[in-house]
Each structure stands twice: as C-alpha cells, then as structure tokens.
Design an enzyme around this catalytic site. Structure first.
Site, PDB file in Angstrom:
ATOM      1  CG  PHE A 118      -0.316   0.266   2.532  1.00  0.00           C
ATOM      2  CD1 PHE A 118      -0.054   1.557   2.959  1.00  0.00           C
ATOM      3  CD2 PHE A 118       0.039  -0.788   3.365  1.00  0.00           C
ATOM      4  CE1 PHE A 118       0.556   1.802   4.180  1.00  0.00           C
ATOM      5  CE2 PHE A 118       0.644  -0.569   4.584  1.00  0.00           C
ATOM      6  CZ  PHE A 118       0.912   0.738   4.991  1.00  0.00           C
ATOM      7  CB  CYS A 119       0.870   4.321   0.618  1.00  0.00           C
ATOM      8  SG  CYS A 119       1.382   6.059   0.621  1.00  0.00           S
ATOM      9  CG  ASP A 120       5.922   0.746  -3.499  1.00  0.00           C
ATOM     10  OD1 ASP A 120       6.657   0.652  -2.500  1.00  0.00           O
ATOM     11  OD2 ASP A 120       6.274   0.407  -4.642  1.00  0.00           O
TER      12      ASP A 120
END
Lengths: 229, 76
Positions: free
Chosen positions: A132-134
């Site tokens: 997530f949200c890399d």
C-alpha cells in the site's frame, strides 16, 4: 527547541491526528521543531487531498465509509494508507535548514529502524511493488512492508527564508492485515487504481518482534527520538 | 511580472514533479505568500506560495509533469 510528545497520543479519529500534524507544521513555520506519536481509535483510510479530484471520489468515499472505513484527506503525498487501532504514526516537523526531502526521509527511517531494533526487528528502507502507498522510503522487514512514509514541505513565511517539513510514517504495529488491505483494495477498485498484493507483502511489529522485549512501539519510538534530539 | 518557479534544491536527483493542485484560478487576484498550488515528488507534497501580489497566470495545469526550475505560472 524540540517539542516531543513522548507518550503515544490517542485520537478518536484519524482526522484529529491529521489536524494535530497540521498544527505541528504550522508551529514549524514559526521556527519550532516537534515530534508526535499517535494512533486513531477508529479505522479509516487516508490519502492526499488530490484524490478528491479522481472521478467517482465522492461515491467511493461514501461506500468506503459504509464498509466501516471512512475516508480522510491528508496533507502529505503518496497513496491510500490505513489508520486505526494497531497502526502507530510518527510525525516529525521542523525547519529544513538545508535538508533535502531524501535526507528527511533518511532521518525518519533511521529513527524508526532504531526503535525496531529495540524490539529485536531488523529493517531497511526500500520500495516494494504491491504494498500500500508504495515508495522508495518504505521500511521493509524480511522483504515485507512494515511502515510507509510521506512528507509535506512548506516555505517559511517572510521575512524568513527556507522551508519547513512534516515527515510522517504509519507503522503497522499490532493490526490484523487482511481487513485494512481489503478496505484499500475495495477503494482502489472503485477508483480504477491497482490493488495491493495483500497481506503477503506486509508484516507487523507484533509478528516480527522478539519474545521478551517488553517495550511498546510507542516507547521505543520515544526513546529513539530522544536519542537524536 | 514575477515567475512562479519549481524549486531546484529540495530533492536529490533530477526527478520531475507533478502539479497536483492549483488553489487559485487563471486570472484570479492572489496575495504574496498565499498558498496557490501544490506539487508532488516521491510522496512529498510541496506548497507553492504566491511570490508576489497580483493577477495569476497559469502556464501548466494540474497533472502536468515539470522539471526542477520550470516556470509554472506568473503573477503580474
């Protein structure tokens, strides 16, 4: 002077925690430095304010709330991030004084890594596709994401020169991974964004910590911050 | 005329940045120091504030990808 809230601060909602971070950034514009460790009591998803321009945002946001994951906008960049019980946030603010964004990320990750070492956990920064949200400045543990980071920078008001920064991390402390990742994926599907790789790409402090290490993550973070102040 | 310029010294490397928001419209009156735009690079949101008071002329719209040092607007 460093204004450090050394105890884990609990907020009823992620929106309140985000507001507290905005307040710290505002204080930084006046020259202050601060740190805040916090957790929200209720689950939520948060994302940069530019998400409000995505087609279908209002409807997707309402659907996420109906699933038990209300959606809040935040001032930092990146993608959708979970908040709620078991997810500990660290916010650092202050004048940049010649720092670059990368240096601020490095400093933030160093503090979190030092805290994790106290809990018997080795970590390193790096990207991880499918998390997530890399970004380049995730913290990874054994190839799995344990923390995500993001920042906001603002110029200091005249007659001051330079910038102030808010460096933020969301750390997966003691949270069942399936539910928040499913909530992110459902929202991503509705917004035509790629889904995550699910729990297999993520881990938590609770899963990784050595038995017998008594400190909480909040205590370890406070100790690591004090060590750098 | 005062240029609204992407800062050159905030992040390492030559990564471009994306304009994520304009908070004032083309032709709007802006005051020096007011928050008028945001850009994003590497999950960092940077505030762009008006460098002078006057009328805003937008040269690059939201979602435009621009380099360090690019002029994205003017205040006249």
């Amino acid at each position: 002077m460093l204004d450090v809230a050394t105890a884990l601060r609990r907020f009823a909602s992620a929106a309140e925690g985000i507001d507290a971070e905005r307040g710290l950034l505002q204080a930084a514009r006046a020259g202050g430095r601060g740190a805040l460790i916090w957790m929200a009591d209720r689950p939520a998803l948060v994302a940069p304010s530019a998400f409000s321009r995505l087609p279908g945002f209002e409807r997707s946001s309402a659907m996420s709330a109906a699933r038990g994951w209300p959606f809040h906008l935040r001032p930092t960049g990146g993608g959708v991030t979970p908040q709620g019980p078991g997810i500990v946030n660290l916010a650092l603010t202050g004048p940049a004084d010649g720092l670059t964004t990368d240096a601020a990320y490095r400093g933030l990750c160093d503090i979190i890594s030092a805290a994790l070492v106290e809990l018997g956990i080795a970590s390193e920064p790096g990207p991880l596709a499918g998390s997530f949200c890399d970004g380049e400045w995730n913290l990874l543990c054994g190839g799995r994401k344990i923390a995500g980071t993001a920042q906001r920078w603002a110029p200091r008001p005249s007659p001051n020169r330079g910038w102030v920064f808010l460096a933020h991390a969301a750390i997966l402390d003691e949270v069942p991974l399936a539910a928040p990742l499913a909530a992110i994926d459902a929202l991503h599907c509705e917004l035509n964004l790629p889904v995550t790789s699910g729990p297999s790409a993520h881990t938590t402090v609770a899963l990784e910590r050595e038995a017998g290490r008594g400190a909480s993550l909040g205590e370890a973070l406070a100790g690591a911050i004090s060590g750098t102040a | 005329m005062t240029a609204i310029t992407i800062p050159t010294d905030l992040w390492e490397g030559d990564d471009e940045t994306v304009i994520t928001s304009w908070f004032a419209s083309e032709g709007a009156s802006v005051s020096e120091g007011a928050l008028i735009a945001e850009i994003m690079t590497a999950k960092t949101q940077y505030e762009i504030r008006a460098p002078a008071s006057g009328r805003l002329h937008i040269l690059h719209d939201v979602d435009a990808v621009v380099a360090k040092g690019a002029v994205i607007g003017e205040v006249t």
